[in-house]
Design a protein around this motif. Structure first.
Motif, PDB file in Angstrom:
ATOM      1  N   VAL A   1       0.857  -1.189   0.000  1.00 17.69           N
ATOM      2  CA  VAL A   1       0.000   0.000   0.000  1.00 17.69           C
ATOM      3  C   VAL A   1       0.887   1.232   0.000  1.00 17.69           C
ATOM      4  O   VAL A   1       2.095   1.161   0.249  1.00 17.69           O
ATOM      5  N   ARG A   2       0.289   2.366  -0.274  1.00 19.81           N
ATOM      6  CA  ARG A   2       1.031   3.623  -0.142  1.00 19.81           C
ATOM      7  C   ARG A   2       1.221   3.924   1.344  1.00 19.81           C
ATOM      8  O   ARG A   2       0.333   3.678   2.165  1.00 19.81           O
TER       9      ARG A   2
ATOM     10  N   THR B   1       9.784   6.150  -6.281  1.00 24.40           N
ATOM     11  CA  THR B   1       9.030   7.389  -6.502  1.00 24.40           C
ATOM     12  C   THR B   1       7.877   7.576  -5.526  1.00 24.40           C
ATOM     13  O   THR B   1       7.373   8.684  -5.363  1.00 24.40           O
ATOM     14  N   THR B   2       7.456   6.484  -4.882  1.00 16.50           N
ATOM     15  CA  THR B   2       6.300   6.520  -3.987  1.00 16.50           C
ATOM     16  C   THR B   2       6.629   5.771  -2.709  1.00 16.50           C
ATOM     17  O   THR B   2       7.070   4.618  -2.759  1.00 16.50           O
TER      18      THR B   2
ATOM     19  N   GLU C   1       0.388  -2.783 -14.360  1.00 12.17           N
ATOM     20  CA  GLU C   1      -0.798  -1.932 -14.275  1.00 12.17           C
ATOM     21  C   GLU C   1      -1.147  -1.634 -12.826  1.00 12.17           C
ATOM     22  O   GLU C   1      -1.493  -0.491 -12.477  1.00 12.17           O
ATOM     23  N   ALA C   2      -1.056  -2.643 -11.969  1.00  7.54           N
ATOM     24  CA  ALA C   2      -1.374  -2.439 -10.555  1.00  7.54           C
ATOM     25  C   ALA C   2      -0.419  -1.448  -9.911  1.00  7.54           C
ATOM     26  O   ALA C   2      -0.834  -0.593  -9.114  1.00  7.54           O
ATOM     27  N   ALA C   3       0.861  -1.532 -10.241  1.00  3.84           N
ATOM     28  CA  ALA C   3       1.848  -0.606  -9.674  1.00  3.84           C
ATOM     29  C   ALA C   3       1.539   0.827 -10.090  1.00  3.84           C
ATOM     30  O   ALA C   3       1.609   1.762  -9.271  1.00  3.84           O
TER      31      ALA C   3
ATOM     32  N   ARG D   1       0.257   3.935  -7.593  1.00  2.47           N
ATOM     33  CA  ARG D   1       0.938   5.245  -7.565  1.00  2.47           C
ATOM     34  C   ARG D   1      -0.063   6.388  -7.759  1.00  2.47           C
ATOM     35  O   ARG D   1       0.021   7.414  -7.072  1.00  2.47           O
ATOM     36  N   THR D   2      -1.021   6.208  -8.675  1.00  3.00           N
ATOM     37  CA  THR D   2      -1.969   7.284  -8.969  1.00  3.00           C
ATOM     38  C   THR D   2      -3.142   7.326  -8.009  1.00  3.00           C
ATOM     39  O   THR D   2      -3.921   8.290  -8.019  1.00  3.00           O
TER      40      THR D   2
END
Length: 314
Positions: free
Chosen positions: A119-120, A204-205, A174-176, A180-181
């Protein structure tokens, strides 16, 4: 997904390897090594990376050729193997346990997969329970990761409930991107660590990996011997501490009718080229050791593999 090439059917493989396995008719020159299609996984994932390293080692041996195929993972690989469209398959042990193929056998247990729920870091999600109401990618439709993730969410009591997570199935790339978005809130993945695409995302995240072992006792009740407790090492994806998670063995599988000479050649490659089969950035547990290679529960070893291990190890 790349469709498996026409390649060789199992009958063609067996014909090409008949007799000595690598010799043409008496009096003729030595025939080129047989080519065996190997069902691997997604681009950027551990299965395909291992499959390519294995193919390179096979080419160096001169005894057989392997053609690693891009697939969606364990479930699809097992289906292709059952349909005789490939000769070898990489699969999670828990997926293999549910295979309908009656003569499924293993050539070896090759490395440990780590179930990764990512998760983020700024999402507020810290436990599996926090996935309620969130959008969660289980993995590709034909992947073992998706099958395992469903079991984990079910064991956590998060499926078939009104406020459970919204589950989707996405390829890792696609999931990555969607994590991120913010289009999804979490992704499941099963593979070696670090997984390159998740490692790239962590650059980046800021990410957090969830502890999945909270459901391990319930999983073990339902699926004995399929899962173990393990840990993603500190430093992977920027984490400062190890993260407890579920480990699942990855097996190199075939059907029992695969030619004995080809199987013996594969065993020799797994033993003699073990170091070359480990990706240079791998941080996880590898099973390319004598005791680990032969421990292919719940799938029995191919008789020729068992025989070759005894010959090599005594």
């Amino acid at each position: 997904m790349s469709a498996p090439s026409a390649g060789l059917t199992r009958r063609a493989v067996l014909t090409g390897l008949a007799g000595t396995g690598l010799l043409a008719l008496a009096g003729c020159d030595v025939a080129p090594p047989a080519t065996l299609d190997v069902g691997c996984g997604e681009d950027g994932g551990s299965y395909l990376e291992f499959g390519r390293l294995l193919a390179e080692a096979a080419q160096r041996s001169g005894r057989l050729r392997l053609r690693p195929l891009v697939t969606e993972g364990s479930v699809e690989n097992l289906s292709l193997l059952d349909a005789d469209r490939i000769a070898l398959a990489l699969s999670l042990a828990d997926s293999a346990a549910g295979s309908p193929t009656s003569d499924l056998v293993a050539v070896g247990r090759v490395y440990q997969n780590y179930l990764q729920c990512v998760v983020r870091a700024d999402s507020g999600i810290r436990t599996l329970g926090d996935l309620s109401g969130r959008v969660v990618s289980l993995g590709a439709p034909g992947s073992g990761a998706a099958a395992t993730a469903r079991r984990v969410l079910a064991a956590a009591g998060l499926l078939a409930v009104p406020d459970g997570p919204v589950v989707v199935e996405r390829l890792l790339g696609e999931a990555a991107t969607q994590l991120r978005t913010g289009a999804i809130d979490a992704l499941f993945w099963s593979g070696g660590v670090p997984t390159p695409q998740i490692a790239a995302l962590s650059g980046t995240t800021a990410l957090r990996v969830l502890d999945t072992t909270t459901v391990l006792p319930r999983l073990r009740e339902q699926y004995p011997e399929a899962y173990i407790a393990t840990a993603i090492p500190a430093g992977v994806y920027g984490g400062e501490e190890p993260v407890a998670t579920i480990g699942i063995a990855n097996l190199l599988l075939a059907r029992s009718s695969l030619n004995d000479d080809a199987v013996a050649a594969l065993v020799d490659i797994l033993i003699d080229d073990a170091r070359a089969l480990v990706p240079p950035d791998a941080a996880g547990v590898q099973y390319l050791t004598p005791a680990s290679l032969i421990d292919t529960v719940p799938v029995p070893l191919h008789p020729a593999a068992a025989r070759r291990y005894r010959e090599r190890y005594g």
